[in-house]
Design a protein around this motif. Structure first.
Motif, short mmCIF file in Angstrom:
data_model
loop_
_atom_site.label_atom_id
_atom_site.label_comp_id
_atom_site.label_asym_id
_atom_site.label_seq_id
_atom_site.Cartn_x
_atom_site.Cartn_y
_atom_site.Cartn_z
N PHE A 142 -17.57 13.85 10.14
CA PHE A 142 -18.22 14.29 8.85
C PHE A 142 -19.24 13.19 8.36
CE2 PHE A 142 -17.75 13.94 4.16
CZ PHE A 142 -17.89 15.17 3.79
N TYR A 168 -14.45 -0.26 14.30
CA TYR A 168 -15.86 -0.58 13.76
C TYR A 168 -16.42 -2.08 14.65
CZ TYR A 168 -16.41 3.18 10.48
OH TYR A 168 -16.45 4.27 9.74
N ASN A 219 -8.18 -4.93 1.30
CA ASN A 219 -8.34 -4.14 -0.07
C ASN A 219 -7.21 -3.08 -0.48
OD1 ASN A 219 -9.52 -2.95 2.26
ND2 ASN A 219 -10.20 -1.26 0.84
N LYS A 247 0.89 -1.25 -0.09
CA LYS A 247 -0.14 0.03 0.19
C LYS A 247 0.83 1.24 0.09
CE LYS A 247 -3.95 -2.25 2.37
NZ LYS A 247 -5.12 -2.08 2.98
N TYR A 267 1.62 1.87 9.30
CA TYR A 267 1.59 1.42 10.87
C TYR A 267 1.76 0.18 11.39
CZ TYR A 267 -3.16 -0.18 10.31
OH TYR A 267 -4.34 -1.03 10.07
N1 LIG Z 1 -18.64 9.95 7.19
C1 LIG Z 1 -18.95 9.66 6.11
O1 LIG Z 1 -19.79 10.09 5.23
C2 LIG Z 1 -18.32 8.44 5.36
C3 LIG Z 1 -18.66 7.95 3.79
C4 LIG Z 1 -17.97 6.86 3.36
C5 LIG Z 1 -16.87 6.00 4.19
N2 LIG Z 1 -16.83 6.80 5.58
C6 LIG Z 1 -15.58 6.11 6.19
O2 LIG Z 1 -14.50 6.31 5.68
C7 LIG Z 1 -13.45 5.37 6.07
C8 LIG Z 1 -12.78 4.80 4.81
O3 LIG Z 1 -13.98 4.37 3.96
P1 LIG Z 1 -13.42 3.58 2.71
O4 LIG Z 1 -14.52 3.09 1.90
O5 LIG Z 1 -12.47 4.33 1.85
O6 LIG Z 1 -12.76 2.17 3.28
P2 LIG Z 1 -11.31 1.95 3.17
O7 LIG Z 1 -10.31 2.76 3.56
O8 LIG Z 1 -11.14 1.42 1.59
O9 LIG Z 1 -11.10 0.54 3.74
C9 LIG Z 1 -11.16 0.19 5.18
C10 LIG Z 1 -9.66 0.31 5.70
O10 LIG Z 1 -9.55 0.52 7.19
C11 LIG Z 1 -8.25 0.17 7.22
N3 LIG Z 1 -8.27 -0.48 8.59
C12 LIG Z 1 -8.90 -1.37 9.14
N4 LIG Z 1 -8.70 -1.60 10.48
C13 LIG Z 1 -7.70 -0.59 10.86
C14 LIG Z 1 -7.25 -0.21 12.16
N5 LIG Z 1 -7.52 -1.09 13.23
N6 LIG Z 1 -6.46 0.74 12.07
C15 LIG Z 1 -5.98 1.56 10.84
N7 LIG Z 1 -6.71 1.43 9.61
C16 LIG Z 1 -7.43 0.00 9.63
C17 LIG Z 1 -7.73 -1.14 6.22
O11 LIG Z 1 -6.47 -0.55 5.61
P3 LIG Z 1 -5.09 -0.60 6.11
O12 LIG Z 1 -4.40 -1.69 5.51
O13 LIG Z 1 -4.50 0.66 5.96
O14 LIG Z 1 -5.39 -1.02 7.67
C18 LIG Z 1 -9.05 -1.13 5.30
O15 LIG Z 1 -8.73 -1.16 3.93
C19 LIG Z 1 -14.18 4.38 6.60
O16 LIG Z 1 -14.01 4.46 8.25
C20 LIG Z 1 -15.65 4.58 6.43
O17 LIG Z 1 -16.57 4.11 7.22
C21 LIG Z 1 -17.37 7.83 6.03
#
Ligand SMILES: NC(=O)c1ccc[n+]([C@@H]2O[C@H](COP(=O)([O-])OP(=O)(O)OC[C@H]3O[C@@H](n4cnc5c(N)ncnc54)[C@H](OP(=O)(O)O)[C@@H]3O)[C@@H](O)[C@H]2O)c1
Length: 346
Positions: free
Chosen positions: A286, A267, A336, A199, A215
């Motif tokens: 947000f 989560y 992913n 990554k 990390y």
């Molecule tokens: N507020 C809103 O409106 C909104 C809308 C959409 C998404 N979101 C949020 O935005 C974030 C990213 O969403 P996305 O769809 O782009 O997902 P993403 O980043 O493609 O996938 C989630 C990633 O979280 C990381 N992760 C898992 N466990 C972790 C840990 N203990 N510590 C640090 N990183 C960890 C993993 O990557 P690593 O290999 O880097 O650990 C994983 O690939 C999510 O939290 C999602 O719920 C919020």
């Protein structure tokens, strides 16, 4: 056309990390649209980390006041993004052949009147803009909520400026990879934190991040951040919360801008009853839905960036509805790179 309606049902509320046995695949005849309804067949489904937080009894109880539709309640079709083609229609707003997108659930067919899940997705079911001339999968990935989230958070709220330092967590994920590129476009020094060397390579070599920090193999994140951000952190886009968020916050400059966008680190452990909106950090989280009225503008601008090559994206495609739960669990595990989507049909 498949002659069976296949749907992923939540079989049990998970404890900790979900297991495949928390879901089951059910089949029934393909439904017929009624008055004012349409039938769409899925092309791509979206698997998103936030769904995990909703997969608990109290959230489901709140949601059952809604009329039927996919939701994170035991026995119901799992909520989740759906991009598909209208194959039959009794609703002029959703004509046959239109590509539609909405939180219509993990299933290969859906009947809807366009209203479904408006509580969780005020945009309802939208007809995707065919004039953009982009691959349909993009409406489930970078031009869907996963890409609109960093777009609106960066361009409307964090507003990175040339010469500033921006730090992005889950930097190789769907949202983080876009957020970092928007900060680069603005002229920032961009630092990404993510969970593997592969990554780190992708965000630094292909996406132009200045520094990548794994990390999982960095013993002292605070020290690594101090080295990567000698003038502090002006822009902080946080997808994960927890100790990494705190280490970044320790370096905030007096004029910093910060938004917590997700809590990927927590989560699986968020207590039942806790929601995004009540998360006890300094500011509410947000919420991309605040920008629903501007979605079309965001989609058009990002599609333009993609076509001119300014914005890169990666789709992590898993095939087959039967693999949807596994694909989702993989996202929570960090398997992913870029946006993970499930291909149901081309
Ligand atoms: N507020 C809103 O409106 C909104 C809308 C959409 C998404 N979101 C949020 O935005 C974030 C990213 O969403 P996305 O769809 O782009 O997902 P993403 O980043 O493609 O996938 C989630 C990633 O979280 C990381 N992760 C898992 N466990 C972790 C840990 N203990 N510590 C640090 N990183 C960890 C993993 O990557 P690593 O290999 O880097 O650990 C994983 O690939 C999510 O939290 C999602 O719920 C919020």
């Amino acid at each position: 056309m498949s002659d069976r309606h296949k749907k992923i049902i939540l079989a049990a509320y998970p404890e900790g990390m979900p297991r495949e046995s928390d879901f089951r695949l059910e089949e029934s005849p393909v439904p017929k649209p009624g008055e004012n309804e349409f039938l769409a067949r899925a092309l791509y489904l979206s698997v998103d980390p936030f769904l995990r937080m909703l997969m608990n009894p109290s959230n489901a109880a709140n949601a059952t006041s809604r009329k039927e539709g996919p939701i994170t309640d035991v026995g119901r079709v799992m909520a989740g993004g759906f991009v598909g083609e209208v194959v039959e229609s009794n609703n002029p707003k959703y004509p046959r052949g239109a590509i539609v997108e909405g939180i219509l659930g993990w299933q290969n067919y859906v009947v809807s009147d366009g209203w479904v899940n408006k509580r969780h997705n005020p945009a309802g079911v939208v007809v995707c803009d065919s004039t953009l001339d982009v691959p349909v999968s993009l409406f489930a990935s970078v031009l869907g909520r996963a890409g609109l989230t960093p777009y609106f958070c960066m361009t409307r709220e964090l507003r990175p400026q040339a010469g500033e330092t921006a730090v992005i967590t889950s930097a190789a994920g769907a949202g983080g990879s876009i957020a970092g590129q928007i900060a680069k476009m603005a002229g920032c020094h961009v630092v990404g934190i993510c969970g593997s060397d592969e990554k780190v390579d992708w965000i630094t070599r292909d996406l132009g991040f200045d520094v990548g920090i794994n990390y999982k193999t960095t013993p002292d994140i605070g020290a690594a951040l101090r080295a990567a951000c000698p003038r502090g952190v002006d822009v902080h886009y946080d997808n994960v919360g927890g100790p990494i968020m705190e280490a970044i916050a320790a370096l905030h400059t007096p004029g910093h801008r910060y938004r917590l966008v997700g809590i990927a680190s927590a989560y699986n452990t968020v207590p039942d009853g806790q929601t995004f909106w009540a998360w006890p950090y300094e500011k509410p989280m947000f919420v991309v839905h605040d920008y629903t009225k501007e979605y079309d503008d965001g989609i058009r601008e990002m599609a333009g960036w993609i076509k001119e090559g300014t914005l890169k994206y990666r789709e992590d495609v898993v095939d087959g509805i039967e693999n949807t739960a596994k694909a989702f669990i993989g996202v929570l595990n960090g398997d992913n790179i870029g946006k993970r989507i499930v291909r149901i049909a081309d």
